[in-house]
Design an enzyme around this catalytic site. Sequence first.
Site, PDB file in Angstrom:
ATOM      1  N   HIS A   1       0.828  -1.212   0.000  1.00 16.57           N
ATOM      2  CA  HIS A   1       0.000   0.000   0.000  1.00 16.57           C
ATOM      3  C   HIS A   1       0.861   1.260   0.000  1.00 16.57           C
ATOM      4  O   HIS A   1       2.010   1.250   0.450  1.00 16.57           O
ATOM      5  CB  HIS A   1      -1.007   0.009   1.157  1.00 16.57           C
ATOM      6  CG  HIS A   1      -0.457   0.285   2.514  1.00 16.57           C
ATOM      7  ND1 HIS A   1      -1.090  -0.117   3.664  1.00 16.57           N
ATOM      8  CD2 HIS A   1       0.668   0.932   2.947  1.00 16.57           C
ATOM      9  CE1 HIS A   1      -0.407   0.272   4.711  1.00 16.57           C
ATOM     10  NE2 HIS A   1       0.674   0.907   4.307  1.00 16.57           N
TER      11      HIS A   1
ATOM     12  N   GLU B   1      -5.074   0.179   0.103  1.00 16.24           N
ATOM     13  CA  GLU B   1      -4.799  -1.236   0.285  1.00 16.24           C
ATOM     14  C   GLU B   1      -4.920  -1.981  -1.047  1.00 16.24           C
ATOM     15  O   GLU B   1      -5.478  -1.442  -2.015  1.00 16.24           O
ATOM     16  CB  GLU B   1      -5.795  -1.813   1.312  1.00 16.24           C
ATOM     17  CG  GLU B   1      -5.818  -1.075   2.657  1.00 16.24           C
ATOM     18  CD  GLU B   1      -4.575  -1.340   3.527  1.00 16.24           C
ATOM     19  OE1 GLU B   1      -3.491  -1.604   2.988  1.00 16.24           O
ATOM     20  OE2 GLU B   1      -4.705  -1.246   4.762  1.00 16.24           O
TER      21      GLU B   1
HETATM   22  P1  PGA Z   1       6.446   2.564   7.968  1.00 11.78           P
HETATM   23  O1  PGA Z   1       4.997   2.575   7.280  1.00 11.78           O
HETATM   24  O2  PGA Z   1       7.251   3.672   7.342  1.00 11.78           O
HETATM   25  O3  PGA Z   1       6.191   2.787   9.410  1.00 11.78           O
HETATM   26  O4  PGA Z   1       7.056   1.219   7.684  1.00 11.78           O
HETATM   27  C1  PGA Z   1       4.878   2.652   5.906  1.00 11.78           C
HETATM   28  C2  PGA Z   1       3.461   2.395   5.484  1.00 11.78           C
HETATM   29  O5  PGA Z   1       2.788   1.509   6.041  1.00 11.78           O
HETATM   30  O6  PGA Z   1       2.982   3.074   4.552  1.00 11.78           O
END
Ligand code: PGA
Length: 263
Positions: free
Chosen positions: A138, A143
């Site tokens: 995503h 999603e």
């Molecule tokens: P993260 O999240 O940088 O905390 O890994 C990224 C996302 O889920 O879009």
Amino acid sequence: MEVIICRDAAEMGQIAARHIVSVLRASARPVLGVATGSTPLSTYAALAELQAAGRADLSGISAFALDEYVGLPADDERSYAATIRHTVTEQLGLDPDHVHVPDGTATDLVAGCQAYEDAIAAAGGVDVQILGIGANGHIGFNEPTSSLSSRTRIKTLAPRTRADNQRFFAADETVPTHCLTQGLGTIMDARHLVLLASGTAKAEALAAAVEGPVSAMCPASVLQFHRHALVLADEDAASALKLSDYYRHVRDNQPQGMRIDTL
Ligand code: PGA
């Protein structure tokens, strides 16, 4: 798409920050698209360092966040409004009135989504959008199976995303089930995109996004249609890429005047 494999989070942040500053400098009405999550933190820190060193001035820019949980007000510390306030607005000294986050508590969420689209358009569009990537591919909270031309709207979070984000909530609290998110079409309207990926948990999603077919099953793969998409990955996130030798070769052989990692 340009892919740069970075030594560590610090180098990723520095390259991203220099690129972002050079794009914003060229804009008459600079607008930065900001993201929550752990990965962009080194970019915000590097932007703050450039400002402290007098090499950038972001005080006059506007910013738009990608997404927000439905039901969490801006003064709830787990909301993305609060996260953006701490990691972006305060750290970079932005004018809070010019930093926008979708309102997950609006009485009419559908109208709020349209108002958010309208506010981005009224600001002149996003010059450069920072993106993380989920382990399921995503971007924002789009999603898998999100329409590749979607606009800002209400989405139901995937169970994987709720599990990944449980770390920001107490053990006895549950992650909200719904969110507001800029759509993939909204994100693709930004004039430049910078996607950041860190850690082995992102390796498969990143490989699918960069080297797999364009598919709503991996929403980040829509970046293959963008004319100015920069992908920065650390060694772990890059570990499933088939063409990593090629990306290193490209980086080592850029004509000097075209280097994107020099301010
Ligand atoms: P993260 O999240 O940088 O905390 O890994 C990224 C996302 O889920 O879009």
